[in-house]
Design a protein around this motif. Structure first.
Motif, PDB file in Angstrom:
ATOM      1  N   THR A  88      13.713  40.781   8.551  1.00  0.00           N
ATOM      2  CA  THR A  88      14.717  41.762   8.160  1.00  0.00           C
ATOM      3  C   THR A  88      15.233  41.497   6.745  1.00  0.00           C
ATOM      4  O   THR A  88      15.308  42.402   5.904  1.00  0.00           O
ATOM      5  CB  THR A  88      15.899  41.742   9.147  1.00  0.00           C
ATOM      6  OG1 THR A  88      15.416  42.041  10.457  1.00  0.00           O
ATOM      7  CG2 THR A  88      16.951  42.770   8.749  1.00  0.00           C
ATOM      8  N   LEU A  89      15.584  40.250   6.460  1.00  0.00           N
ATOM      9  CA  LEU A  89      16.095  39.923   5.134  1.00  0.00           C
ATOM     10  C   LEU A  89      15.027  40.126   4.069  1.00  0.00           C
ATOM     11  O   LEU A  89      15.322  40.598   2.964  1.00  0.00           O
ATOM     12  CB  LEU A  89      16.593  38.473   5.106  1.00  0.00           C
ATOM     13  CG  LEU A  89      17.721  38.109   6.076  1.00  0.00           C
ATOM     14  CD1 LEU A  89      18.288  36.741   5.728  1.00  0.00           C
ATOM     15  CD2 LEU A  89      18.835  39.151   6.054  1.00  0.00           C
ATOM     16  N   LEU A  90      13.773  39.785   4.404  1.00  0.00           N
ATOM     17  CA  LEU A  90      12.695  39.950   3.433  1.00  0.00           C
ATOM     18  C   LEU A  90      12.438  41.423   3.133  1.00  0.00           C
ATOM     19  O   LEU A  90      12.234  41.803   1.968  1.00  0.00           O
ATOM     20  CB  LEU A  90      11.419  39.285   3.964  1.00  0.00           C
ATOM     21  CG  LEU A  90      10.206  39.295   3.030  1.00  0.00           C
ATOM     22  CD1 LEU A  90      10.518  38.518   1.760  1.00  0.00           C
ATOM     23  CD2 LEU A  90       8.985  38.717   3.728  1.00  0.00           C
ATOM     24  N   VAL A  91      12.465  42.261   4.164  1.00  0.00           N
ATOM     25  CA  VAL A  91      12.248  43.694   3.961  1.00  0.00           C
ATOM     26  C   VAL A  91      13.338  44.288   3.082  1.00  0.00           C
ATOM     27  O   VAL A  91      13.063  45.058   2.152  1.00  0.00           O
ATOM     28  CB  VAL A  91      12.179  44.425   5.320  1.00  0.00           C
ATOM     29  CG1 VAL A  91      12.311  45.927   5.144  1.00  0.00           C
ATOM     30  CG2 VAL A  91      10.872  44.103   6.024  1.00  0.00           C
ATOM     31  N   PHE A  92      14.586  43.930   3.356  1.00  0.00           N
ATOM     32  CA  PHE A  92      15.689  44.435   2.528  1.00  0.00           C
ATOM     33  C   PHE A  92      15.551  43.941   1.086  1.00  0.00           C
ATOM     34  O   PHE A  92      15.787  44.704   0.140  1.00  0.00           O
ATOM     35  CB  PHE A  92      17.031  44.005   3.115  1.00  0.00           C
ATOM     36  CG  PHE A  92      17.620  44.988   4.072  1.00  0.00           C
ATOM     37  CD1 PHE A  92      18.559  45.915   3.656  1.00  0.00           C
ATOM     38  CD2 PHE A  92      17.231  44.992   5.406  1.00  0.00           C
ATOM     39  CE1 PHE A  92      19.103  46.823   4.537  1.00  0.00           C
ATOM     40  CE2 PHE A  92      17.775  45.899   6.301  1.00  0.00           C
ATOM     41  CZ  PHE A  92      18.715  46.816   5.875  1.00  0.00           C
ATOM     42  N   GLY A  93      15.202  42.671   0.915  1.00  0.00           N
ATOM     43  CA  GLY A  93      15.064  42.136  -0.435  1.00  0.00           C
ATOM     44  C   GLY A  93      13.950  42.813  -1.210  1.00  0.00           C
ATOM     45  O   GLY A  93      14.130  43.191  -2.377  1.00  0.00           O
ATOM     46  N   LEU A  94      12.779  43.000  -0.578  1.00  0.00           N
ATOM     47  CA  LEU A  94      11.665  43.643  -1.257  1.00  0.00           C
ATOM     48  C   LEU A  94      11.935  45.122  -1.527  1.00  0.00           C
ATOM     49  O   LEU A  94      11.466  45.670  -2.531  1.00  0.00           O
ATOM     50  CB  LEU A  94      10.388  43.487  -0.427  1.00  0.00           C
ATOM     51  CG  LEU A  94       9.843  42.070  -0.306  1.00  0.00           C
ATOM     52  CD1 LEU A  94       8.611  42.042   0.588  1.00  0.00           C
ATOM     53  CD2 LEU A  94       9.500  41.507  -1.678  1.00  0.00           C
ATOM     54  N   ALA A  95      12.668  45.772  -0.631  1.00  0.00           N
ATOM     55  CA  ALA A  95      12.979  47.187  -0.842  1.00  0.00           C
ATOM     56  C   ALA A  95      13.775  47.408  -2.120  1.00  0.00           C
ATOM     57  O   ALA A  95      13.594  48.412  -2.817  1.00  0.00           O
ATOM     58  CB  ALA A  95      13.753  47.736   0.359  1.00  0.00           C
ATOM     59  N   PHE A  96      14.625  46.465  -2.451  1.00  0.00           N
ATOM     60  CA  PHE A  96      15.429  46.593  -3.657  1.00  0.00           C
ATOM     61  C   PHE A  96      14.630  46.282  -4.920  1.00  0.00           C
ATOM     62  O   PHE A  96      15.145  46.471  -6.033  1.00  0.00           O
ATOM     63  CB  PHE A  96      16.648  45.672  -3.570  1.00  0.00           C
ATOM     64  CG  PHE A  96      17.803  46.275  -2.829  1.00  0.00           C
ATOM     65  CD1 PHE A  96      17.678  46.651  -1.505  1.00  0.00           C
ATOM     66  CD2 PHE A  96      19.011  46.481  -3.452  1.00  0.00           C
ATOM     67  CE1 PHE A  96      18.728  47.219  -0.813  1.00  0.00           C
ATOM     68  CE2 PHE A  96      20.081  47.046  -2.779  1.00  0.00           C
ATOM     69  CZ  PHE A  96      19.935  47.417  -1.454  1.00  0.00           C
ATOM     70  N   GLU A  97      13.385  45.813  -4.766  1.00  0.00           N
ATOM     71  CA  GLU A  97      12.526  45.563  -5.922  1.00  0.00           C
ATOM     72  C   GLU A  97      11.729  46.791  -6.323  1.00  0.00           C
ATOM     73  O   GLU A  97      11.124  46.806  -7.408  1.00  0.00           O
ATOM     74  CB  GLU A  97      11.552  44.420  -5.609  1.00  0.00           C
ATOM     75  CG  GLU A  97      12.200  43.097  -5.283  1.00  0.00           C
ATOM     76  CD  GLU A  97      12.961  42.523  -6.465  1.00  0.00           C
ATOM     77  OE1 GLU A  97      12.536  42.728  -7.601  1.00  0.00           O
ATOM     78  OE2 GLU A  97      14.017  41.891  -6.226  1.00  0.00           O
ATOM     79  N   ILE A  98      11.696  47.826  -5.481  1.00  0.00           N
ATOM     80  CA  ILE A  98      10.874  49.004  -5.766  1.00  0.00           C
ATOM     81  C   ILE A  98      11.247  49.655  -7.098  1.00  0.00           C
ATOM     82  O   ILE A  98      10.360  50.005  -7.890  1.00  0.00           O
ATOM     83  CB  ILE A  98      10.965  50.001  -4.595  1.00  0.00           C
ATOM     84  CG1 ILE A  98      10.274  49.401  -3.354  1.00  0.00           C
ATOM     85  CG2 ILE A  98      10.324  51.339  -4.962  1.00  0.00           C
ATOM     86  CD1 ILE A  98      10.346  50.267  -2.118  1.00  0.00           C
ATOM     87  N   PRO A  99      12.542  49.859  -7.432  1.00  0.00           N
ATOM     88  CA  PRO A  99      12.862  50.453  -8.737  1.00  0.00           C
ATOM     89  C   PRO A  99      12.366  49.620  -9.914  1.00  0.00           C
ATOM     90  O   PRO A  99      12.017  50.178 -10.955  1.00  0.00           O
ATOM     91  CB  PRO A  99      14.394  50.533  -8.720  1.00  0.00           C
ATOM     92  CG  PRO A  99      14.763  50.542  -7.281  1.00  0.00           C
ATOM     93  CD  PRO A  99      13.744  49.680  -6.612  1.00  0.00           C
ATOM     94  N   VAL A 100      12.327  48.299  -9.765  1.00  0.00           N
ATOM     95  CA  VAL A 100      11.822  47.447 -10.848  1.00  0.00           C
ATOM     96  C   VAL A 100      10.348  47.742 -11.093  1.00  0.00           C
ATOM     97  O   VAL A 100       9.902  47.865 -12.246  1.00  0.00           O
ATOM     98  CB  VAL A 100      12.032  45.965 -10.503  1.00  0.00           C
ATOM     99  CG1 VAL A 100      11.469  45.074 -11.596  1.00  0.00           C
ATOM    100  CG2 VAL A 100      13.506  45.673 -10.288  1.00  0.00           C
ATOM    101  N   PHE A 101       9.576  47.900 -10.017  1.00  0.00           N
ATOM    102  CA  PHE A 101       8.161  48.216 -10.165  1.00  0.00           C
ATOM    103  C   PHE A 101       7.972  49.617 -10.747  1.00  0.00           C
ATOM    104  O   PHE A 101       7.015  49.860 -11.488  1.00  0.00           O
ATOM    105  CB  PHE A 101       7.462  48.092  -8.814  1.00  0.00           C
ATOM    106  CG  PHE A 101       7.309  46.682  -8.331  1.00  0.00           C
ATOM    107  CD1 PHE A 101       6.414  45.814  -8.931  1.00  0.00           C
ATOM    108  CD2 PHE A 101       8.078  46.195  -7.294  1.00  0.00           C
ATOM    109  CE1 PHE A 101       6.277  44.507  -8.505  1.00  0.00           C
ATOM    110  CE2 PHE A 101       7.954  44.894  -6.855  1.00  0.00           C
ATOM    111  CZ  PHE A 101       7.044  44.047  -7.465  1.00  0.00           C
ATOM    112  N   VAL A 102       8.875  50.558 -10.420  1.00  0.00           N
ATOM    113  CA  VAL A 102       8.799  51.902 -11.012  1.00  0.00           C
ATOM    114  C   VAL A 102       8.966  51.822 -12.523  1.00  0.00           C
ATOM    115  O   VAL A 102       8.221  52.448 -13.290  1.00  0.00           O
ATOM    116  CB  VAL A 102       9.864  52.825 -10.388  1.00  0.00           C
ATOM    117  CG1 VAL A 102       9.929  54.160 -11.141  1.00  0.00           C
ATOM    118  CG2 VAL A 102       9.559  53.080  -8.919  1.00  0.00           C
TER     119      VAL A 102
END
Length: 255
Positions: free
Chosen positions: A158-172
């Motif tokens: 759960t914590l990993l999914v939330f953390g990675l989800a917040f990285e999506i704008p950086v990759f954009v």
């Protein structure tokens, strides 16, 4: 450097990481109780909101308690030493990067680290509600036995999914800097991106409640809007740097 030198450097860095992980693992064993309270806290909060006796935490087998100690302290040591081993990975790759690539990689590390931390904190805050919803699906009279090793996997996922989800704008933004995605294209497909974010949040969150999904999707939408603004600004900056930008086809360029 020759290939053998690269391999020797890689071996040295791997040995450093392993040594630091082992030392941190041994040290974390002395802090097992605070770590246990931190991980077990969301489950206790969820159990307090459920009818008495509807759920119970357990371990399986004679070695269940020992595996609990090792897994929990191993997870803690991996998390605590993450700045060190991430730096070792980055330092191994750094000599092969150009100067502008080094600059963008530093910026990526500075921005992505706090975003990942914010995502992890938000996942920890919403975890009790997700557990409460999942456990509440049991019919009356059925006791939900939560095996702690499986709960630890659920907790970390759960914590990993939330953390990675917040990285999506950086990759954009990185895709825009690489010239793969433009700010105008992000604006055209904004509605579909928002729908995709909510679908991703619904599929990625371990629980099925709309509360947890919304807590993940809304910040992701806000971060996407920010990344779109950054992409549009970067596109205008690139256009202004082009030779002859803004000239009509009939007007001669300075060249």
């Amino acid at each position: 450097m020759a290939l053998s030198d690269h391999l020797r450097e890689l071996r040295a860095r791997v040995l450093k990481v392993v040594l630091v992980l082992v030392v941190t693992l041994i040290a974390s064993l002395f802090f097992f109780n605070p770590l246990y309270d931190f991980v077990y806290g969301p489950y206790q909060q969820a159990a307090a909101q459920l009818p008495a006796g509807s759920t119970q935490a357990t371990t399986n087998g004679a070695g269940g308690g020992l595996m609990l100690y090792l897994k929990l302290c191993g997870f803690a040591s991996l998390l605590i030493t993450s700045p060190f081993w991430l730096y070792q990975v980055w330092a191994f790759i750094l000599p092969g990067l150009h100067s502008h690539e080094r600059r963008w990689s530093r910026l990526f590390m500075v921005v992505s680290t706090p975003l990942f931390a914010v995502g992890v904190v938000l996942g920890y805050v919403t975890l009790p509600k997700g557990l409460e919803v999942l456990i509440s699906f049991n019919p009356p009279g059925i006791v939900n036995l939560v095996e702690f090793n499986e709960y630890l996997q659920f907790f970390t996922r759960t914590l990993l999914v939330f953390g990675l989800a917040f990285e999506i704008p950086v990759f954009v933004v990185l895709l825009n800097l690489a010239g793969i995605v433009s700010g105008a294209a992000l604006g055209r497909y904004r509605a579909w991106v928002i729908v995709g974010i909510f679908v991703f949040a619904a599929a990625a969150t371990p629980s099925t409640d709309p509360f947890t999904m919304t807590f993940m999707a809304v910040p992701m939408c806000l971060l996407f809007f920010i990344s779109e603004v950054i992409a549009r600004f970067n596109d205008r900056r690139k256009a202004a740097r082009r030779v002859g930008a803004g000239l009509s086809p009939d007007e001669p360029s300075p060249l």
